[in-house]
Every structure is written in structure tokens, then in C-alpha cells.
Write a protein that holds these residues in place. Structure first.
Motif, mmCIF file in Angstrom:
data_model
loop_
_atom_site.group_PDB
_atom_site.id
_atom_site.type_symbol
_atom_site.label_atom_id
_atom_site.label_comp_id
_atom_site.label_asym_id
_atom_site.label_seq_id
_atom_site.Cartn_x
_atom_site.Cartn_y
_atom_site.Cartn_z
ATOM 1 N N THR A 3 0.819 -1.205 0.000
ATOM 2 C CA THR A 3 0.000 0.000 0.000
ATOM 3 C C THR A 3 0.852 1.254 0.000
ATOM 4 N N ARG A 4 2.119 1.137 0.329
ATOM 5 C CA ARG A 4 3.007 2.300 0.260
ATOM 6 C C ARG A 4 3.410 2.575 -1.179
ATOM 7 N N LYS A 5 3.144 1.620 -2.050
ATOM 8 C CA LYS A 5 3.418 1.802 -3.460
ATOM 9 C C LYS A 5 2.507 2.913 -3.973
ATOM 10 N N LYS A 6 3.058 3.778 -4.783
ATOM 11 C CA LYS A 6 2.276 4.885 -5.320
ATOM 12 C C LYS A 6 1.587 4.446 -6.597
ATOM 13 N N PHE A 7 0.284 4.509 -6.617
ATOM 14 C CA PHE A 7 -0.494 4.205 -7.804
ATOM 15 C C PHE A 7 -0.951 5.514 -8.434
ATOM 16 N N SER A 8 -1.020 5.517 -9.739
ATOM 17 C CA SER A 8 -1.555 6.688 -10.426
ATOM 18 C C SER A 8 -3.042 6.794 -10.093
ATOM 19 N N GLU A 9 -3.598 7.940 -10.373
ATOM 20 C CA GLU A 9 -5.028 8.145 -10.118
ATOM 21 C C GLU A 9 -5.853 7.149 -10.929
ATOM 22 N N SER A 10 -5.445 6.894 -12.171
ATOM 23 C CA SER A 10 -6.199 5.953 -13.011
ATOM 24 C C SER A 10 -6.052 4.517 -12.500
ATOM 25 N N SER A 13 -8.230 4.195 -9.406
ATOM 26 C CA SER A 13 -9.620 4.104 -9.842
ATOM 27 C C SER A 13 -9.937 2.704 -10.352
ATOM 28 N N ARG A 14 -9.028 2.127 -11.128
ATOM 29 C CA ARG A 14 -9.248 0.781 -11.674
ATOM 30 C C ARG A 14 -9.225 -0.264 -10.564
ATOM 31 N N ILE A 15 -8.357 -0.124 -9.589
ATOM 32 C CA ILE A 15 -8.306 -1.061 -8.464
ATOM 33 C C ILE A 15 -9.641 -1.034 -7.715
ATOM 34 N N ILE A 16 -10.147 0.157 -7.457
ATOM 35 C CA ILE A 16 -11.430 0.295 -6.758
ATOM 36 C C ILE A 16 -12.545 -0.334 -7.590
ATOM 37 N N GLU A 17 -12.532 -0.071 -8.883
ATOM 38 C CA GLU A 17 -13.543 -0.655 -9.773
ATOM 39 C C GLU A 17 -13.472 -2.187 -9.736
ATOM 40 N N SER A 28 -6.866 -11.914 -8.748
ATOM 41 C CA SER A 28 -6.624 -11.116 -9.953
ATOM 42 C C SER A 28 -6.013 -9.764 -9.600
ATOM 43 N N ILE A 29 -6.518 -9.139 -8.565
ATOM 44 C CA ILE A 29 -5.993 -7.842 -8.129
ATOM 45 C C ILE A 29 -4.545 -7.999 -7.660
ATOM 46 N N LEU A 30 -4.267 -9.092 -6.972
ATOM 47 C CA LEU A 30 -2.901 -9.369 -6.533
ATOM 48 C C LEU A 30 -1.972 -9.533 -7.736
ATOM 49 N N ARG A 31 -2.403 -10.302 -8.734
ATOM 50 C CA ARG A 31 -1.569 -10.524 -9.921
ATOM 51 C C ARG A 31 -1.310 -9.237 -10.698
ATOM 52 N N VAL A 32 -2.336 -8.409 -10.863
ATOM 53 C CA VAL A 32 -2.205 -7.209 -11.695
ATOM 54 C C VAL A 32 -1.518 -6.068 -10.952
ATOM 55 N N TYR A 33 -1.874 -5.845 -9.682
ATOM 56 C CA TYR A 33 -1.390 -4.668 -8.953
ATOM 57 C C TYR A 33 -0.499 -4.983 -7.752
ATOM 58 N N GLY A 34 -0.355 -6.240 -7.413
ATOM 59 C CA GLY A 34 0.510 -6.598 -6.294
ATOM 60 C C GLY A 34 -0.085 -6.297 -4.930
ATOM 61 N N LEU A 35 -1.400 -6.151 -4.857
ATOM 62 C CA LEU A 35 -2.068 -5.871 -3.582
ATOM 63 C C LEU A 35 -2.703 -7.148 -3.044
ATOM 64 N N ASN A 36 -2.272 -7.580 -1.864
ATOM 65 C CA ASN A 36 -2.949 -8.710 -1.242
ATOM 66 C C ASN A 36 -4.223 -8.201 -0.566
#
Length: 88
Positions: A3-10, A13-17, A28-36
């Protein structure tokens, strides 16, 4: 911690979606964005209003699609067949 990783606004938004979509697994979210799951909860808590976060958590707890290993073998994709229509 991811979560300390900086994500762009887009990306945020996509993670929330993706997190709100019933068919998108946490895997899937873990694979794409690395968030457990823990990191995703922290991001959602930070980005959403308190009521929206509470509603999302309730919805997430009641979903049997959140982990790929718990899904029916009939669920073969993370989105509805109607979701991504392409113009001919």
C-alpha cells in the motif's frame, strides 16, 4: 507493504472498480497490482468514504467469488460476457 506503493489516479480508480466487481477475484488484483487482501482493504479504507467502505466490506464477505479456489468451475472469467462489447 504494497500500500506504500504509489499508484496513479487511473490505477487507483481501476483497483477500486475491480474490487467492487463481483466477478473480479482478489487473486486477480494481486496478480495485476501486487495488492494482497490486507493491502487492498487499507487502500479501499483510505480512498472510500466510511459508509462506502463498510458497504464494500459487507459485500465482500458475502461473495463466494472472491477467491479463485472457492469458485465454481463454471466461472471461467472475471467479467460479465456483456461487459466489454466491441463495435464492429
Amino acid at each position: 507493504m504494497a500500500t506504500r506503493k504509489k499508484f496513479s489516479e487511473s490505477d487507483t480508480s481501476r483497483i477500486i472498480e475491480m474490487a467492487w466487481e463481483d466477478r473480479t477475484s482478489l487473486d486477480s488484483i494481486l496478480r495485476v497490482y501486487g495488492l494482497n487482501e490486507s493491502d487492498l482493504k487499507l487502500l479501499m479504507k483510505k480512498e472510500l468514504k466510511a459508509g462506502s467502505y463498510t458497504l464494500w466490506r459487507k459485500r465482500m464477505k458475502n461473495s463466494n467469488l472472491r477467491h479463485e479456489s472457492l469458485r465454481s468451475k463454471e466461472v471461467t472469467r472475471a467479467f460479465c460476457s456483456q461487459q466489454y462489447k466491441h463495435k464492429k
